[in-house]
Design an enzyme around this catalytic site. Structure first.
Site, PDB file in Angstrom:
ATOM      1  N   CYS A  29       0.862  -1.181   0.000  1.00  0.00           N
ATOM      2  CA  CYS A  29       0.000   0.000   0.000  1.00  0.00           C
ATOM      3  C   CYS A  29       0.897   1.229   0.000  1.00  0.00           C
ATOM      4  O   CYS A  29       2.088   1.154   0.221  1.00  0.00           O
ATOM      5  CB  CYS A  29      -0.865  -0.008   1.242  1.00  0.00           C
ATOM      6  SG  CYS A  29      -1.746  -1.551   1.474  1.00  0.00           S
ATOM      7  N   ARG A  31       1.298   1.961  -5.770  1.00  0.00           N
ATOM      8  CA  ARG A  31       1.572   0.912  -4.783  1.00  0.00           C
ATOM      9  C   ARG A  31       0.312   0.146  -4.390  1.00  0.00           C
ATOM     10  O   ARG A  31       0.372  -0.903  -3.749  1.00  0.00           O
ATOM     11  CB  ARG A  31       2.207   1.510  -3.537  1.00  0.00           C
ATOM     12  CG  ARG A  31       3.525   2.233  -3.773  1.00  0.00           C
ATOM     13  CD  ARG A  31       4.053   2.811  -2.478  1.00  0.00           C
ATOM     14  NE  ARG A  31       4.296   1.765  -1.532  1.00  0.00           N
ATOM     15  CZ  ARG A  31       5.456   1.105  -1.441  1.00  0.00           C
ATOM     16  NH1 ARG A  31       6.445   1.406  -2.248  1.00  0.00           N
ATOM     17  NH2 ARG A  31       5.628   0.140  -0.566  1.00  0.00           N
ATOM     18  N   TRP A  71      -3.880  -1.814  -1.253  1.00  0.00           N
ATOM     19  CA  TRP A  71      -3.961  -3.023  -2.079  1.00  0.00           C
ATOM     20  C   TRP A  71      -4.421  -4.100  -1.109  1.00  0.00           C
ATOM     21  O   TRP A  71      -3.685  -4.498  -0.206  1.00  0.00           O
ATOM     22  CB  TRP A  71      -2.608  -3.376  -2.691  1.00  0.00           C
ATOM     23  CG  TRP A  71      -2.693  -4.527  -3.656  1.00  0.00           C
ATOM     24  CD1 TRP A  71      -3.008  -4.468  -4.984  1.00  0.00           C
ATOM     25  CD2 TRP A  71      -2.502  -5.913  -3.371  1.00  0.00           C
ATOM     26  NE1 TRP A  71      -3.001  -5.720  -5.542  1.00  0.00           N
ATOM     27  CE2 TRP A  71      -2.701  -6.632  -4.572  1.00  0.00           C
ATOM     28  CE3 TRP A  71      -2.157  -6.622  -2.226  1.00  0.00           C
ATOM     29  CZ2 TRP A  71      -2.589  -8.020  -4.651  1.00  0.00           C
ATOM     30  CZ3 TRP A  71      -2.045  -8.004  -2.302  1.00  0.00           C
ATOM     31  CH2 TRP A  71      -2.269  -8.688  -3.506  1.00  0.00           C
ATOM     32  N   ASN A  93       0.551  -0.893   6.327  1.00  0.00           N
ATOM     33  CA  ASN A  93       0.954  -1.553   5.076  1.00  0.00           C
ATOM     34  C   ASN A  93       1.563  -2.882   5.486  1.00  0.00           C
ATOM     35  O   ASN A  93       2.476  -2.929   6.297  1.00  0.00           O
ATOM     36  CB  ASN A  93       1.991  -0.701   4.334  1.00  0.00           C
ATOM     37  CG  ASN A  93       2.484  -1.409   3.078  1.00  0.00           C
ATOM     38  OD1 ASN A  93       1.852  -2.336   2.595  1.00  0.00           O
ATOM     39  ND2 ASN A  93       3.629  -0.974   2.566  1.00  0.00           N
ATOM     40  N   GLY A  94       1.016  -3.980   4.969  1.00  0.00           N
ATOM     41  CA  GLY A  94       1.559  -5.303   5.284  1.00  0.00           C
ATOM     42  C   GLY A  94       0.448  -6.235   5.743  1.00  0.00           C
ATOM     43  O   GLY A  94      -0.711  -6.084   5.388  1.00  0.00           O
ATOM     44  N   GLU A 114       9.101 -12.062 -21.177  1.00  0.00           N
ATOM     45  CA  GLU A 114       8.740 -10.714 -20.722  1.00  0.00           C
ATOM     46  C   GLU A 114       7.638 -10.133 -21.590  1.00  0.00           C
ATOM     47  O   GLU A 114       6.701  -9.505 -21.097  1.00  0.00           O
ATOM     48  CB  GLU A 114       9.978  -9.820 -20.724  1.00  0.00           C
ATOM     49  CG  GLU A 114       9.731  -8.339 -20.518  1.00  0.00           C
ATOM     50  CD  GLU A 114       9.024  -7.986 -19.209  1.00  0.00           C
ATOM     51  OE1 GLU A 114       8.854  -8.882 -18.355  1.00  0.00           O
ATOM     52  OE2 GLU A 114       8.614  -6.830 -19.051  1.00  0.00           O
ATOM     53  N   LYS A 136       4.030  -8.823 -20.094  1.00  0.00           N
ATOM     54  CA  LYS A 136       3.496  -7.484 -20.363  1.00  0.00           C
ATOM     55  C   LYS A 136       2.074  -7.571 -20.870  1.00  0.00           C
ATOM     56  O   LYS A 136       1.187  -6.833 -20.445  1.00  0.00           O
ATOM     57  CB  LYS A 136       4.388  -6.764 -21.388  1.00  0.00           C
ATOM     58  CG  LYS A 136       5.700  -6.284 -20.837  1.00  0.00           C
ATOM     59  CD  LYS A 136       5.576  -4.987 -20.081  1.00  0.00           C
ATOM     60  CE  LYS A 136       5.803  -4.952 -18.612  1.00  0.00           C
ATOM     61  NZ  LYS A 136       6.470  -5.862 -17.812  1.00  0.00           N
ATOM     62  N   GLU A 146      -0.408  -8.753 -18.058  1.00  0.00           N
ATOM     63  CA  GLU A 146      -0.716  -7.807 -16.966  1.00  0.00           C
ATOM     64  C   GLU A 146      -1.360  -6.526 -17.480  1.00  0.00           C
ATOM     65  O   GLU A 146      -1.981  -5.810 -16.710  1.00  0.00           O
ATOM     66  CB  GLU A 146       0.537  -7.505 -16.139  1.00  0.00           C
ATOM     67  CG  GLU A 146       1.688  -6.876 -16.859  1.00  0.00           C
ATOM     68  CD  GLU A 146       2.862  -6.611 -15.906  1.00  0.00           C
ATOM     69  OE1 GLU A 146       2.671  -6.501 -14.685  1.00  0.00           O
ATOM     70  OE2 GLU A 146       3.993  -6.515 -16.405  1.00  0.00           O
ATOM     71  N   HIS A 206       8.115 -29.783 -28.810  1.00  0.00           N
ATOM     72  CA  HIS A 206       7.939 -30.720 -27.675  1.00  0.00           C
ATOM     73  C   HIS A 206       6.589 -30.521 -27.003  1.00  0.00           C
ATOM     74  O   HIS A 206       6.435 -30.843 -25.832  1.00  0.00           O
ATOM     75  CB  HIS A 206       9.102 -30.539 -26.693  1.00  0.00           C
ATOM     76  CG  HIS A 206      10.428 -30.796 -27.321  1.00  0.00           C
ATOM     77  ND1 HIS A 206      10.932 -32.048 -27.575  1.00  0.00           N
ATOM     78  CD2 HIS A 206      11.340 -29.923 -27.860  1.00  0.00           C
ATOM     79  CE1 HIS A 206      12.097 -31.956 -28.178  1.00  0.00           C
ATOM     80  NE2 HIS A 206      12.378 -30.675 -28.358  1.00  0.00           N
ATOM     81  N   LYS A 253       2.473  -2.083  -7.637  1.00  0.00           N
ATOM     82  CA  LYS A 253       3.837  -1.899  -8.119  1.00  0.00           C
ATOM     83  C   LYS A 253       4.845  -2.652  -7.267  1.00  0.00           C
ATOM     84  O   LYS A 253       5.844  -3.134  -7.769  1.00  0.00           O
ATOM     85  CB  LYS A 253       4.189  -0.403  -8.129  1.00  0.00           C
ATOM     86  CG  LYS A 253       5.535  -0.081  -8.729  1.00  0.00           C
ATOM     87  CD  LYS A 253       5.607  -0.453 -10.184  1.00  0.00           C
ATOM     88  CE  LYS A 253       6.937  -0.133 -10.798  1.00  0.00           C
ATOM     89  NZ  LYS A 253       7.058  -0.644 -12.164  1.00  0.00           N
TER      90      LYS A 253
HETATM   91  C1  AGP Z   1       6.459  -6.303 -13.975  1.00  0.00           C
HETATM   92  O1  AGP Z   1       5.792  -5.596 -15.013  1.00  0.00           O
HETATM   93  C2  AGP Z   1       5.587  -6.504 -12.779  1.00  0.00           C
HETATM   94  N1  AGP Z   1       5.149  -5.255 -12.249  1.00  0.00           N
HETATM   95  C3  AGP Z   1       6.221  -7.436 -11.746  1.00  0.00           C
HETATM   96  O2  AGP Z   1       6.520  -8.657 -12.387  1.00  0.00           O
HETATM   97  C4  AGP Z   1       7.515  -6.933 -11.073  1.00  0.00           C
HETATM   98  O3  AGP Z   1       8.576  -6.945 -11.992  1.00  0.00           O
HETATM   99  C5  AGP Z   1       7.855  -7.889  -9.932  1.00  0.00           C
HETATM  100  O4  AGP Z   1       6.776  -7.829  -9.006  1.00  0.00           O
HETATM  101  C6  AGP Z   1       9.156  -7.570  -9.213  1.00  0.00           C
HETATM  102  O5  AGP Z   1       9.060  -6.284  -8.644  1.00  0.00           O
HETATM  103  P1  AGP Z   1      10.440  -5.618  -8.109  1.00  0.00           P
HETATM  104  O6  AGP Z   1      11.316  -5.464  -9.293  1.00  0.00           O
HETATM  105  O7  AGP Z   1      10.019  -4.314  -7.487  1.00  0.00           O
HETATM  106  O8  AGP Z   1      11.030  -6.569  -7.102  1.00  0.00           O
END
Ligand code: AGP
Length: 616
Positions: free
Chosen positions: A2, A27, A76, A102-103, A485, A489, A492, A508, A611
């Site tokens: 959060c 966040r 969050w 937060n947590g 990757e 992208k 998400e 395979h 994030k």
């Molecule tokens: C990537 O687009 C995502 N937001 C997610 O996979 C992110 O890379 C992952 O949670 C790791 O976050 P960090 O680099 O802050 O540790």
């Protein structure tokens, strides 16, 4: 994960709180709230489910009385669905105390039972309210806010950053952290708290990170930091290296659009200052010592998500350059496999936020077992770099969009610099090879700028494909993690099924997925530098085309071999085998963003995500 903000001072508290929440909304953004101690000494609060704008609308329509001490939270959800009642702050003790968190307070169930037995009641489903009720209970029992706060935080278990205000202490915010981030902002006659420096960067560049198991008291006049026993601890102040404008959209339609265009600067700024007289010199690595670098027999890269794919790209280069076995472990899997760790093991964590709980726990696990650790991180003063033996900061600037783009290329750049420095120390690359790879790194920003010009054609492609239900991505060698990757992208951002495969794996099993019209992106190796795997990938393209796939090839300028078999070809500039894949990721970033935009989705704050994943 959060966003938290706290303020004491003479500014309009509501403006500081809402501004701080806005800069940290990435966040977490399923609900938000504020509480402040008004000038008549009472606590006023407002909270709303939904994005921050819902709260802004609420306090605009129903302004709170002004005050000079306040806390704010953007959530969050972990325990309890996103709703008004579950939003923070939680105001308890007859409206005398407000708390945000937060947590996860893991022992909330036992505390809840204890508080019910003591006659307390609860309004929400959250662990946070349980913590707040306990705090209020202890303040009443001890008759003192500070004493009750210290007792409460010593009861909490799990991961928490808590901020609390009490009407009996009108100019005070108390805070504490365990396994969750908290930073202090220092002002003149005012002070700030935040989950990260974005909370207050528009007001001050003076900051300090709060350490594990530390409590903080801020008033307009002072900042006091102690351990959980109340013993004062030193404060390590630092200067925030970027300004508020860096975390603004700057006229772009989204943070992601802005940050994709910052890919070139992210590479250039990460290299800057780390090449001296034709050699790589990362000052922060001096903490390891050249003797240790010579003795490392194994490197384990630990990360999650996009950062783990950056690790997979870096692993190819580091192993080839420094001749050390390198493996990539997902942080959340790492410590449960009971890995073999010796003093000759180097664990390198990769984390944009530096607060990913899975990765932090992996680093702690490795250190407890004698490994040296290096943190590759994009956030100054974050928890993971502060707990590591050495740090290689990426200088991508604040990355606000939840989907990582510029931080990804910066992470690869940092890994390449580390690999080259290790190769220099271990003598595994000659000066010519070192110089060649440094030149490649230094040429990368210009080539990334060139790739960005493919934006319009990719936007058109995304519009054509806006109703596609699934997309596959293929790559070989360093192109394989780029395919992974690209798939992430798309998942998400556009919420559609996307999967990345090693092109050699196709036959395979995955080739069964190929049906008529199935879109497949293929990251094509260079025919000049990687002729053998280039021809194999062209064969893979023929195999899927023969079965009806719609092939979008990302290939270097002049590669004619793909033309007969690809429906679309996106060109990238020529570069070395470890560098072209970095160029290839940018069209995939743009494609995912444009497809999400074509579907009318929120590019910067995709559903269900945050994030920084600061819970395990
Ligand atoms: C990537 O687009 C995502 N937001 C997610 O996979 C992110 O890379 C992952 O949670 C790791 O976050 P960090 O680099 O802050 O540790």
């Amino acid at each position: 994960m959060c966003g938290i903000v706290g303020y004491v001072g003479q500014k309009t508290t509501m403006d500081v709180l809402l501004g701080g929440l806005k800069r940290q909304e990435y966040r977490g953004y399923d609900s938000a709230g504020v509480a402040l101690i008004t000038e008549d000494g009472l606590i006023a609060s407002a909270k709303k489910s939904g994005k921050l704008q819902a709260l802004v609308d609420e306090v605009t329509a129903h302004p709170l009385a002004p005050g000079h001490t306040g806390i704010g939270h953007t959530r969050w959800a972990t325990h309890g669905a996103p709703s008004d009642v579950n939003a923070h702050p939680h105001v308890v003790d007859g409206g005398k105390l407000a708390m945000i968190h937060n947590g996860i307070i893991e022992n909330f169930a036992e505390i809840r039972e204890e508080m019910l037995e003591a006659g307390h009641t609860f309004l929400s489903e959250t662990d946070t309210e349980v913590g707040a009720v306990l705090l209020g209970h202890l303040v009443e029992q001890t008759g003192d806010f500070r004493t009750g706060f210290a007792q409460a935080v010593n009861r909490f278990q799990g991961a928490f950053t808590v901020l609390a205000i009490h009407q009996d202490a009108p100019n005070v915010i108390l805070a504490a952290r365990h396994n969750s981030p908290l930073v202090i902002g220092f002002g003149d006659g005012e002070n700030f708290l935040g989950s990260d420096v974005a909370a207050f960067v528009e007001h001050t560049h003076r900051a300090a990170a709060v350490g594990q198991d530390q409590m903080v008291e801020i008033t307009p006049e002072h900042v006091r930091v102690t351990d959980f026993a109340g013993t004062p601890v030193p404060i390590d102040e630092f200067e925030i290296a970027w300004d508020a404008s860096a975390s603004d959209k700057g006229g772009w339609p989204s943070f992601m659009a802005k940050e994709i265009t910052e890919n070139p600067d992210a590479v250039a700024n990460t290299v800057r200052g780390r090449v001296v007289d034709g050699r790589v010199e990362i000052p922060e690595l001096s903490g390891l010592g050249e003797d240790a670098i010579r003795k490392f027999s194994r490197i384990i890269l630990v990360a999650c998500g996009t950062a783990s794919y950056a690790g997979q790209v870096g692993a190819y280069a580091i192993e080839q350059w420094a001749r050390i076995p390198v493996e990539v472990q997902l942080s959340h899997e790492f410590r449960y496999r009971d890995p073999v760790i010796t003093p000759e093991t180097l664990v390198v964590s990769i984390s944009q936020s530096g607060e990913t709980m899975d990765t932090l726990m992996a680093v702690r696990y490795a250190m407890e077992r004698g490994a040296k650790t290096v943190s590759i991180c994009n956030t100054q003063g974050a928890t993971i770099p502060r707990e590591s033996d050495a740090i290689v900061y990426t200088h991508a600037g604040p990355e606000v969009a939840v989907a990582s783009t510029k931080a990804f290329v910066a992470q690869i750049t940092a890994l390449y610099l580390l690999g080259l420095q290790f190769a220099q120390v271990r003598g595994t690359l000659d000066d010519t090879a070192i110089a060649r790879n440094i030149a490649e790194l230094q040429a990368l920003p210009g080539k990334l700028e060139e790739v960005l010009t493919t934006g319009p054609e990719i936007r058109q492609l995304a519009k054509w494909m806006s109703d596609t239900p699934a997309v596959l991505f293929l790559g070989r060698h360093v192109g394989f993690p780029i395919a992974l990757e690209g798939a992430l992208k798309l998942k998400e951002l556009a919420y559609i099924h996307a999967e990345g495969f090693a092109a050699g794996e196709l036959k395979h099993g995955p080739i069964a997925l190929i049906d008529h019209g199935q879109p497949v992106f293929v990251v094509v190796p260079s025919p000049r530098e990687s002729a053998e795997i280039h021809s194999k990938v062209v064969s893979n393209i023929q195999e899927i085309r023969a079965r009806g796939a719609r092939v979008i090839a990302i290939a270097e300028a002049g590669d004619a071999a793909v033309l007969p078999y690809a429906d679309e070809v996106i060109r990238i500039p020529l570069a070395g085998p470890f560098f072209e894949p970095i160029l290839a990721v940018v069209p995939l970033q743009i494609f995912a963003m444009e497809l999400a935009d074509a579907k009318g989705l929120d590019v910067d704050q995709p559903r269900n995500l945050a994030k920084s994943v600061t819970v395990e």
